[in-house]
Design an enzyme around this catalytic site. Structure first.
Site, mmCIF file in Angstrom:
data_model
loop_
_atom_site.group_PDB
_atom_site.id
_atom_site.type_symbol
_atom_site.label_atom_id
_atom_site.label_comp_id
_atom_site.label_asym_id
_atom_site.label_seq_id
_atom_site.Cartn_x
_atom_site.Cartn_y
_atom_site.Cartn_z
ATOM 1 N N SER A 133 5.987 0.258 11.984
ATOM 2 C CA SER A 133 4.827 0.947 11.433
ATOM 3 C C SER A 133 5.235 2.092 10.533
ATOM 4 O O SER A 133 6.159 2.844 10.845
ATOM 5 C CB SER A 133 3.947 1.491 12.576
ATOM 6 O OG SER A 133 2.973 2.383 12.102
ATOM 7 N N LYS A 134 4.517 2.232 9.387
ATOM 8 C CA LYS A 134 4.760 3.384 8.522
ATOM 9 C C LYS A 134 4.432 4.685 9.241
ATOM 10 O O LYS A 134 5.095 5.700 9.066
ATOM 11 C CB LYS A 134 3.883 3.277 7.265
ATOM 12 C CG LYS A 134 4.322 2.240 6.266
ATOM 13 C CD LYS A 134 3.394 2.263 5.068
ATOM 14 C CE LYS A 134 3.761 1.174 4.069
ATOM 15 N NZ LYS A 134 2.806 1.129 2.949
ATOM 16 N N ARG A 135 3.364 4.648 10.035
ATOM 17 C CA ARG A 135 2.917 5.875 10.687
ATOM 18 C C ARG A 135 3.963 6.426 11.642
ATOM 19 O O ARG A 135 4.068 7.626 11.849
ATOM 20 C CB ARG A 135 1.607 5.612 11.437
ATOM 21 C CG ARG A 135 0.432 5.321 10.507
ATOM 22 C CD ARG A 135 -0.824 5.035 11.282
ATOM 23 N NE ARG A 135 -1.935 4.755 10.382
ATOM 24 C CZ ARG A 135 -3.143 4.379 10.798
ATOM 25 N NH1 ARG A 135 -3.381 4.239 12.086
ATOM 26 N NH2 ARG A 135 -4.101 4.149 9.921
ATOM 27 N N SER A 155 0.854 -1.182 0.000
ATOM 28 C CA SER A 155 0.000 0.000 0.000
ATOM 29 C C SER A 155 0.895 1.239 0.000
ATOM 30 O O SER A 155 1.679 1.425 0.931
ATOM 31 C CB SER A 155 -0.902 -0.002 1.236
ATOM 32 O OG SER A 155 -1.638 1.196 1.325
#
Length: 311
Positions: free
Chosen positions: A250-252, A12
């Site tokens: 995590s990307k966040r 994604s």
């Protein structure tokens, strides 16, 4: 003659890839190349607010930097496009019509908060049914006049068992363990569960390699694939890479994303570090992805999550 292997990497583009994404991509690529199969790159960009074209560009560039190529995808084309989910709306509509013709769908107006309030212990409602299932036609018409609807699929009182290549057997009764799940949200966004099944099915994917956190969604996908007329692929759910405090990368939180990794490491050192963490090598040393694929065997990959203690 054995069936030709078709694998895929389906990230994604909602941020820069982090080390956990890279580990899944590396294992998927090595497995396909070791079997002389075909690799498909598919961009799962359903969320238009979070998925940006710049992230897609970074993702493609980072894969190329790592030496992970593909046979079909956004740049190369191929016979199973489109390769961006944002371009596949008509295909998902067709799948929805197929399921509707089987009597498997019903409309839903519940918010997430309403669903959780109706079932505070985790199930969405008694026996997995959303409260909207019991609405009369008049009640449905009245709600539709007020706001858009989502679409749910009826989860069968049936168990689906995944024979996972790393994690072993995993089984769920969809009605009791999962409940009816969304295929399209009320804002029109397609749900991951439907999109991934349509794309894996129509692309002829025979092997799905992805993180262990997605294992629990696999029985739902096996059900949808069956109802849409597709054979399920072989599933291999890989270990997660964890931060020292036990968090999943995590990307966040930008945990070791590719921007930082490319500043600190060469492609060979990064691949070598991952190979050691995943159990493919007994010690850490620089290696190319192609060299790793030449001697790749799933029997050496650990099923347990790995704790990352710096780069």
């Amino acid at each position: 003659m054995a069936e030709a292997v078709r694998g895929r990497f389906a990230p994604s583009p909602s941020g820069r890839m982090h080390l956990g994404n890279v580990s899944s991509a590396l294992l998927a690529w090595c497995s396909v190349r070791a079997q002389r199969g075909a690799m498909v790159l598919r961009l799962e960009d359903l969320d238009g607010e979070r998925c940006k074209s710049a992230y897609s560009d970074f993702l493609i560039e980072d894969l190329q930097w790592l030496g992970l190529d593909w046979d079909e995808g956004p740049l190369t084309g191929g016979g199973c496009g489109p390769y961006r989910q944002s371009e596949c709306g008509p295909l998902y509509e067709e799948a929805l019509r197929t399921l509707e013709a089987k009597g498997l769908l019903y409309p839903c107006w519940c918010t997430r908060a309403q669903r959780l309030a109706a079932a505070p212990h985790g199930a969405e409602a008694a026996e997995g049914r959303c409260p909207c299932y019991a609405l009369t036609e008049a009640e449905r018409a009245a709600r539709l006049a007020q706001r858009p609807r989502g679409v749910r699929v009826l989860a069968p009182d049936e168990s689906f068992t995944v024979e996972d290549g790393l994690q072993g057997l995993f089984s769920q009764n969809l009605r009791h363990d999962c409940g009816d799940f969304l295929l399209r949200r009320s804002d029109g966004m397609w749900a991951y569960q439907l999109a991934v099944c349509v794309d894996d099915g129509r692309m002829g994917v025979t092997e799905v390699v992805r993180g262990r956190d997605l294992l629990s969604s696999t029985p739902r996908q096996m059900f949808l694939l069956r109802e849409l007329g597709y054979e399920p692929p072989r599933y291999i759910h890989t270990p997660l890479l964890l931060a020292p405090d036990g968090r999943r990368l995590s990307k966040r939180e930008r945990d070791l994303d590719m921007a930082a990794l490319r500043e600190a490491l060469t492609p060979e050192r990064l691949v070598g570090k991952l190979a050691f963490l995943l159990g493919l090598t007994g010690r850490e040393y620089p290696v190319t992805a192609r060299e790793l694929a030449a001697d790749f065997n799933w029997s050496r990959v650990t099923a347990a999550d790995a704790v990352l203690r710096g780069i």
